[in-house]
Design a protein around this motif. Sequence first.
Motif, short mmCIF file in Angstrom:
data_model
loop_
_atom_site.label_atom_id
_atom_site.label_comp_id
_atom_site.label_asym_id
_atom_site.label_seq_id
_atom_site.Cartn_x
_atom_site.Cartn_y
_atom_site.Cartn_z
N VAL A 166 0.83 -1.22 0.00
CA VAL A 166 0.00 0.00 0.00
C VAL A 166 0.86 1.27 0.00
O VAL A 166 0.62 2.18 -0.81
N PRO A 167 1.87 1.41 0.89
CA PRO A 167 2.70 2.63 0.83
C PRO A 167 3.39 2.80 -0.52
O PRO A 167 3.52 3.93 -1.02
N PHE A 168 3.83 1.70 -1.12
CA PHE A 168 4.48 1.77 -2.43
C PHE A 168 3.50 2.26 -3.49
O PHE A 168 3.84 3.12 -4.33
N ILE A 169 2.27 1.74 -3.47
CA ILE A 169 1.26 2.15 -4.44
C ILE A 169 0.97 3.64 -4.30
O ILE A 169 0.86 4.37 -5.30
N LEU A 170 0.83 4.11 -3.06
CA LEU A 170 0.57 5.53 -2.83
C LEU A 170 1.71 6.39 -3.34
O LEU A 170 1.48 7.44 -3.97
N ALA A 171 2.95 5.97 -3.07
CA ALA A 171 4.11 6.74 -3.53
C ALA A 171 4.18 6.79 -5.05
O ALA A 171 4.58 7.81 -5.64
N TYR A 172 3.76 5.72 -5.70
CA TYR A 172 3.80 5.67 -7.17
C TYR A 172 2.67 6.50 -7.79
O TYR A 172 2.91 7.32 -8.68
N SER A 173 1.45 6.31 -7.31
CA SER A 173 0.30 6.95 -7.93
C SER A 173 0.10 8.40 -7.48
O SER A 173 -0.47 9.21 -8.21
N LEU A 174 0.56 8.71 -6.26
CA LEU A 174 0.40 10.07 -5.70
C LEU A 174 1.76 10.56 -5.19
O LEU A 174 1.97 10.68 -3.98
N PRO A 175 2.69 10.84 -6.09
CA PRO A 175 4.07 11.17 -5.69
C PRO A 175 4.20 12.47 -4.90
O PRO A 175 5.26 12.71 -4.31
N THR A 176 3.16 13.30 -4.88
CA THR A 176 3.25 14.57 -4.14
C THR A 176 2.97 14.41 -2.65
O THR A 176 3.12 15.35 -1.89
N LEU A 177 2.53 13.23 -2.22
CA LEU A 177 2.24 13.02 -0.80
C LEU A 177 3.52 13.09 0.03
O LEU A 177 4.58 12.59 -0.39
N SER A 178 3.42 13.68 1.22
CA SER A 178 4.55 13.66 2.15
C SER A 178 4.63 12.28 2.81
O SER A 178 3.70 11.48 2.73
N ALA A 179 5.74 12.04 3.51
CA ALA A 179 5.90 10.76 4.21
C ALA A 179 4.81 10.59 5.27
O ALA A 179 4.27 9.49 5.45
N GLN A 180 4.47 11.69 5.97
CA GLN A 180 3.42 11.62 6.99
C GLN A 180 2.07 11.30 6.36
O GLN A 180 1.31 10.47 6.87
N GLN A 181 1.76 11.95 5.24
CA GLN A 181 0.49 11.68 4.55
C GLN A 181 0.42 10.24 4.07
O GLN A 181 -0.62 9.58 4.16
N THR A 182 1.55 9.74 3.55
CA THR A 182 1.57 8.35 3.08
C THR A 182 1.29 7.38 4.22
O THR A 182 0.53 6.41 4.05
N SER A 183 1.86 7.64 5.39
CA SER A 183 1.62 6.78 6.55
C SER A 183 0.15 6.82 6.98
O SER A 183 -0.45 5.78 7.27
#
Length: 386
Positions: free
Chosen positions: A228-245
Amino acid sequence: MPPARILPVIVFSQFAGTSLWFAGNAVLPELQSTLKLQNDALPLLTSAVQLGFILGTFCFAALSLADRYSPRMLFLFCAVAGGLANAAILLAPESISAVLSLRAVTGFLLAGIYPVGMKIAASWYQGKLGKAIGYLVGALVLGTAFPHLLRGFGTSLSWQTMLISISILAALGGLMMYLLVPDGPLSGRGAVLRLGNMLDVFKLKDFRAAAFGYFGHMWELYTFWAFVPFILAYSLPTLSAQQTSLYSFAIIAAGALGCIGGGYLSQWWGSERVAFMQLLLSGVCCVLSFWVFNMPGLVLPLLLCWGVVVAGDSPQFSALTARTAPPQLVGTALTVVVSIGFAITIFSIQLIGYLLSLFQPQHVFIFLGIGPLLGLLTMRRLLKRA
């Protein structure tokens, strides 16, 4: 009628114990920096826990521990020991072999938390088992997601503090289970030590149908959660690390809604139909990922829906497993099925990790649909009976 405290205590204890599961994933950036790990760290850490869990459940099933001894004593021991193994990473944070070994030991001890917690619930709630296990697996889902929440809100916390906090929580859950939940009236202890016990349960056709449906579900579940974190980082690259968590927590925790909601629906529709429908919907999400992962506006809605249904069928499969197993071997049956299911996750996680090195992510996660497809085919026997 069980005392009112029983189910809430079991649910909290399950949540607390299973928070150990993704504790390593939550502090992955720090471990990557300390150990100089590359992008393959995620499959390694996740698979180490899964492998340990497989070995643990195999040993517990072979020895029929949950059917021969007090399951709440077993739960207490494994929760406390698992917390110690998790915290021990602080003693050797620069050794990859030590970190992976400790994660595997934690996984081994989780074998005395997840399936044993279901055994305890089955000993109290035979009549409404689908509903009770819905709450129980919902707690497991929240426990699995909790490290991501702690990571998202506790950005000022050191990774050492996070690991210690999770370990204390797990030990507290084990203590509450032991002190506040007596052995249930349907505990069914009395099984003898016999290695053939875990094979005997598969002689029953209905049990095999429930088990193989669960195996199809497991092909998808933990691989989806791990990435899930990998998918978020790929599809929504503008998210911060806190938002991804925080988004990772929301997506994984959404499975609790599927578990609890499915538990209530099972009272009217039956566990067979609820499990079938949620497995079907999660398979549809696998297929939709082929298009949606490149549509930023639709990624979060898809992942949240996927999070609900990918876990929502799990308690119903567990209820079906418990109902179709011989009464004196319920603990052994649950444990061996979970053991095989988690062995399947190893292959799934490693396969997806390998395919991601060859193809774009939107072309890879459709392969998770193999599990739901095969699970749906094997469930037809139970659906006809329902």
